[in-house]
Scaffold this motif. Sequence first.
Motif, PDB file in Angstrom:
ATOM      1  N   SER A  90       0.809  -1.218   0.000  1.00 22.45           N
ATOM      2  CA  SER A  90       0.000   0.000   0.000  1.00 22.45           C
ATOM      3  C   SER A  90       0.841   1.266   0.000  1.00 22.45           C
ATOM      4  N   GLU A 136     -13.025   2.528   1.140  1.00 21.73           N
ATOM      5  CA  GLU A 136     -11.918   1.835   0.483  1.00 21.73           C
ATOM      6  C   GLU A 136     -11.020   2.814  -0.269  1.00 21.73           C
ATOM      7  N   ARG A 137      -9.702   2.502  -0.230  1.00 17.44           N
ATOM      8  CA  ARG A 137      -8.745   3.306  -0.999  1.00 17.44           C
ATOM      9  C   ARG A 137      -8.034   2.408  -2.009  1.00 17.44           C
ATOM     10  N   PRO A 140      -8.193  -3.389  -1.929  1.00 18.06           N
ATOM     11  CA  PRO A 140      -9.589  -3.845  -2.061  1.00 18.06           C
ATOM     12  C   PRO A 140     -10.113  -4.446  -0.758  1.00 18.06           C
ATOM     13  N   LEU A 141     -11.412  -4.292  -0.552  1.00 16.76           N
ATOM     14  CA  LEU A 141     -12.068  -4.800   0.659  1.00 16.76           C
ATOM     15  C   LEU A 141     -13.059  -5.907   0.320  1.00 16.76           C
ATOM     16  N   TYR A 142     -12.718  -6.750  -0.668  1.00 12.88           N
ATOM     17  CA  TYR A 142     -13.634  -7.799  -1.102  1.00 12.88           C
ATOM     18  C   TYR A 142     -14.042  -8.712   0.054  1.00 12.88           C
ATOM     19  N   VAL A 176     -19.452  -0.387   3.918  1.00 14.40           N
ATOM     20  CA  VAL A 176     -18.261  -0.281   3.070  1.00 14.40           C
ATOM     21  C   VAL A 176     -18.599   0.552   1.843  1.00 14.40           C
ATOM     22  N   SER A 178     -17.047   1.796  -1.684  1.00 14.02           N
ATOM     23  CA  SER A 178     -15.986   1.470  -2.633  1.00 14.02           C
ATOM     24  C   SER A 178     -16.344   2.013  -4.007  1.00 14.02           C
ATOM     25  N   LYS A 183     -21.188  -0.347  -1.150  1.00 12.70           N
ATOM     26  CA  LYS A 183     -21.142  -1.734  -1.605  1.00 12.70           C
ATOM     27  C   LYS A 183     -21.914  -2.678  -0.690  1.00 12.70           C
ATOM     28  N   THR A 215      -5.396  -2.438   6.300  1.00  6.64           N
ATOM     29  CA  THR A 215      -5.632  -1.828   4.986  1.00  6.64           C
ATOM     30  C   THR A 215      -5.339  -0.337   5.087  1.00  6.64           C
ATOM     31  N   ALA A 217      -7.669   1.882   4.317  1.00  5.27           N
ATOM     32  CA  ALA A 217      -9.007   2.481   4.266  1.00  5.27           C
ATOM     33  C   ALA A 217      -9.180   3.531   5.364  1.00  5.27           C
TER      34      ALA A 217
END
Length: 254
Positions: A90, A136-137, A140-142, A176, A178, A183, A215, A217
């Motif tokens: 990151s 999210e930046r 990814p936050l899947y 979240v 995104s 999302k 993350t 984020a």
Amino acid sequence: MPIAFGVKDLIDILLVAFLLYYTYKLMKSSGSINVFVGILVFILIWFVVTQILEMRLLGSIFDKLVSVGALALIVLFQDEIRHFLLTLGSHQRASAIARFLSGASKEQLEKSDVVPIVLACLNMSKQRIGALIVIERSIPLYEIVRTGETIDANVNQRLIENIFFKNSPLHDGAMVVSKKRIKAAGCILPVSHNLDIPKELGLRHRAAMGISQVTDAHAVIVSEETGAISVAYHGQFHLRLNAEELESLLTKED
């Protein structure tokens, strides 16, 4: 024969010191500092037994433990190792390389993108409605999105307030955001075990700190007890923010 000590050796020592210090900070933030100290004590005993006292039998036992110790450490500290690798990935330059290879462009939130979030947080703050919004930046936050209920809607002030309304079934989880869309909601976040977090901060703040540690984020928190608005980012809290400070933090480019 005298041992030559050059600039390369000094750099080597400084890099090892930095690595140990970073590992110490990582273990401390995750609540594993006692395990880290235990590993250092074990290494010290192993060095004394094998190099100073030269005990062959005990030294061979320690050597066997050390040989399998690397695999055991990977299993034991898989979350910390993942955090370390995510932190490297990151980094601004590393992220630029990843975007170049994937052909993706860097998403930067504008003022118009965060205004609905800021206004919703202000209204919820006045009414003492608790909320947790993760933006999210580059990472990814899947996996986080999969733990909640999919919404995939435009970022809307009323929608945010309705989701976190006290009687809503999704108000206890995290939302979240995104790619400038909501999302999912009701998502489960990793909880930080950092002992330095003030005790007056509740579970929402610990969850926000947890996601900010693994993350890049932004995690926006509205306290249900005090109505204070805070943001967790890169493992640090920005507490008691007003509207201007919140907007500036969410649109700030690293």
